[in-house]
Design a protein around this motif. Structure first.
Motif, PDB file in Angstrom:
ATOM      1  N   GLU A 182      56.754  40.122  28.534  1.00  0.00           N
ATOM      2  CA  GLU A 182      57.381  39.910  27.239  1.00  0.00           C
ATOM      3  C   GLU A 182      57.890  41.220  26.629  1.00  0.00           C
ATOM      4  O   GLU A 182      58.910  41.242  25.946  1.00  0.00           O
ATOM      5  CB  GLU A 182      56.350  39.254  26.313  1.00  0.00           C
ATOM      6  N   LYS A 183      57.176  42.310  26.880  1.00  0.00           N
ATOM      7  CA  LYS A 183      57.552  43.617  26.335  1.00  0.00           C
ATOM      8  C   LYS A 183      58.528  44.363  27.238  1.00  0.00           C
ATOM      9  O   LYS A 183      58.940  45.472  26.928  1.00  0.00           O
ATOM     10  CB  LYS A 183      56.296  44.469  26.118  1.00  0.00           C
ATOM     11  N   GLY A 184      58.884  43.762  28.366  1.00  0.00           N
ATOM     12  CA  GLY A 184      59.820  44.390  29.280  1.00  0.00           C
ATOM     13  C   GLY A 184      59.165  45.335  30.276  1.00  0.00           C
ATOM     14  O   GLY A 184      59.850  46.041  31.010  1.00  0.00           O
ATOM     15  N   TYR A 185      57.838  45.326  30.349  1.00  0.00           N
ATOM     16  CA  TYR A 185      57.101  46.156  31.307  1.00  0.00           C
ATOM     17  C   TYR A 185      56.903  45.350  32.594  1.00  0.00           C
ATOM     18  O   TYR A 185      55.796  44.962  32.952  1.00  0.00           O
ATOM     19  CB  TYR A 185      55.752  46.592  30.740  1.00  0.00           C
ATOM     20  N   TYR A 186      58.005  45.113  33.283  1.00  0.00           N
ATOM     21  CA  TYR A 186      57.984  44.242  34.454  1.00  0.00           C
ATOM     22  C   TYR A 186      57.136  44.807  35.585  1.00  0.00           C
ATOM     23  O   TYR A 186      56.504  44.048  36.318  1.00  0.00           O
ATOM     24  CB  TYR A 186      59.407  43.965  34.933  1.00  0.00           C
ATOM     25  N   ASP A 187      57.103  46.141  35.702  1.00  0.00           N
ATOM     26  CA  ASP A 187      56.285  46.748  36.757  1.00  0.00           C
ATOM     27  C   ASP A 187      54.807  46.476  36.523  1.00  0.00           C
ATOM     28  O   ASP A 187      54.058  46.210  37.454  1.00  0.00           O
ATOM     29  CB  ASP A 187      56.568  48.247  36.877  1.00  0.00           C
ATOM     30  N   PHE A 246      65.039  36.067  38.769  1.00  0.00           N
ATOM     31  CA  PHE A 246      65.891  36.685  37.753  1.00  0.00           C
ATOM     32  C   PHE A 246      66.132  38.174  37.980  1.00  0.00           C
ATOM     33  O   PHE A 246      66.931  38.785  37.280  1.00  0.00           O
ATOM     34  CB  PHE A 246      65.293  36.472  36.360  1.00  0.00           C
ATOM     35  N   GLY A 247      65.401  38.760  38.939  1.00  0.00           N
ATOM     36  CA  GLY A 247      65.567  40.190  39.189  1.00  0.00           C
ATOM     37  C   GLY A 247      65.023  41.047  38.060  1.00  0.00           C
ATOM     38  O   GLY A 247      65.614  42.046  37.671  1.00  0.00           O
ATOM     39  N   ARG A 248      63.881  40.682  37.543  1.00  0.00           N
ATOM     40  CA  ARG A 248      63.242  41.419  36.453  1.00  0.00           C
ATOM     41  C   ARG A 248      62.220  42.395  37.039  1.00  0.00           C
ATOM     42  O   ARG A 248      61.171  41.988  37.517  1.00  0.00           O
ATOM     43  CB  ARG A 248      62.528  40.470  35.488  1.00  0.00           C
ATOM     44  N   GLY A 249      62.553  43.688  37.040  1.00  0.00           N
ATOM     45  CA  GLY A 249      61.638  44.713  37.542  1.00  0.00           C
ATOM     46  C   GLY A 249      61.605  44.815  39.057  1.00  0.00           C
ATOM     47  O   GLY A 249      60.924  45.667  39.609  1.00  0.00           O
TER      48      GLY A 249
END
Length: 156
Positions: A30-35, A62-65
């Motif tokens: 949710e915070k964009g910390y996909y790693d 979706f290719g997120r991280g």
């Protein structure tokens, strides 16, 4: 094309609107910390979490991280689906229907949509679209495949 976009948006909204109160990986996501989400879900996958498998599949979808890879997304969704995740079962039906990460198969799209429906997920649109492309022989194959998959899920 509009139908595909709508289904992808629905899949994404279901992923982002579900209550994830205890899902640390989702909080990172949710915070964009996909790693970090990837790390958390990787550990949970080793413990057999179907939800983590499904979530990891969406990272790849979706290719997120990670680099977008529909084949890997499909593999994670398949593992989660076999563990009983109705959301993953719906995604498998969708991916089979569109040939995303796997060869297009109306039989498999139909089968997984019926399994998702039997587990409470509204996959009726995919079921109906796939059904229009099936011959009586293909329907017979689908019925056998449903039994085989349900048995495999029970043995899991």
């Amino acid at each position: 094309m509009v139908k595909i976009l709508n289904l992808v948006i629905i899949i994404f909204l279901l992923f982002t609107t579900k209550s994830f109160a205890n899902d640390i990986g989702y909080k990172y996501y949710e915070k964009g910390y996909y790693d970090k989400a990837f790390e958390v879900w990787s550990k949970e996958i080793k413990q057999g979490s179907a939800e983590a498998m499904y979530n990891m599949g969406l990272l790849y979808f979706f290719g997120r991280g990670v680099e977008r890879d529909l084949t890997i997304a499909f593999d994670y969704c398949e593992k989660a689906a076999l563990k009983g995740s109705s959301r993953a079962q719906n995604n498998l039906a969708f991916m089979y229907m569109k040939g995303m990460g796997i060869q297009k198969s109306y039989v498999n799209a139909y089968v997984w949509s019926l399994i998702a429906i039997s587990n409470g997920y509204s996959s009726h649109g995919i079921r109906d679209d796939a059904r229009m492309n099936l011959t009586p022989a293909m329907l017979s194959d689908a019925n056998r495949l449903i039994k085989q998959i349900k048995k495999e899920m029970q043995d899991e």
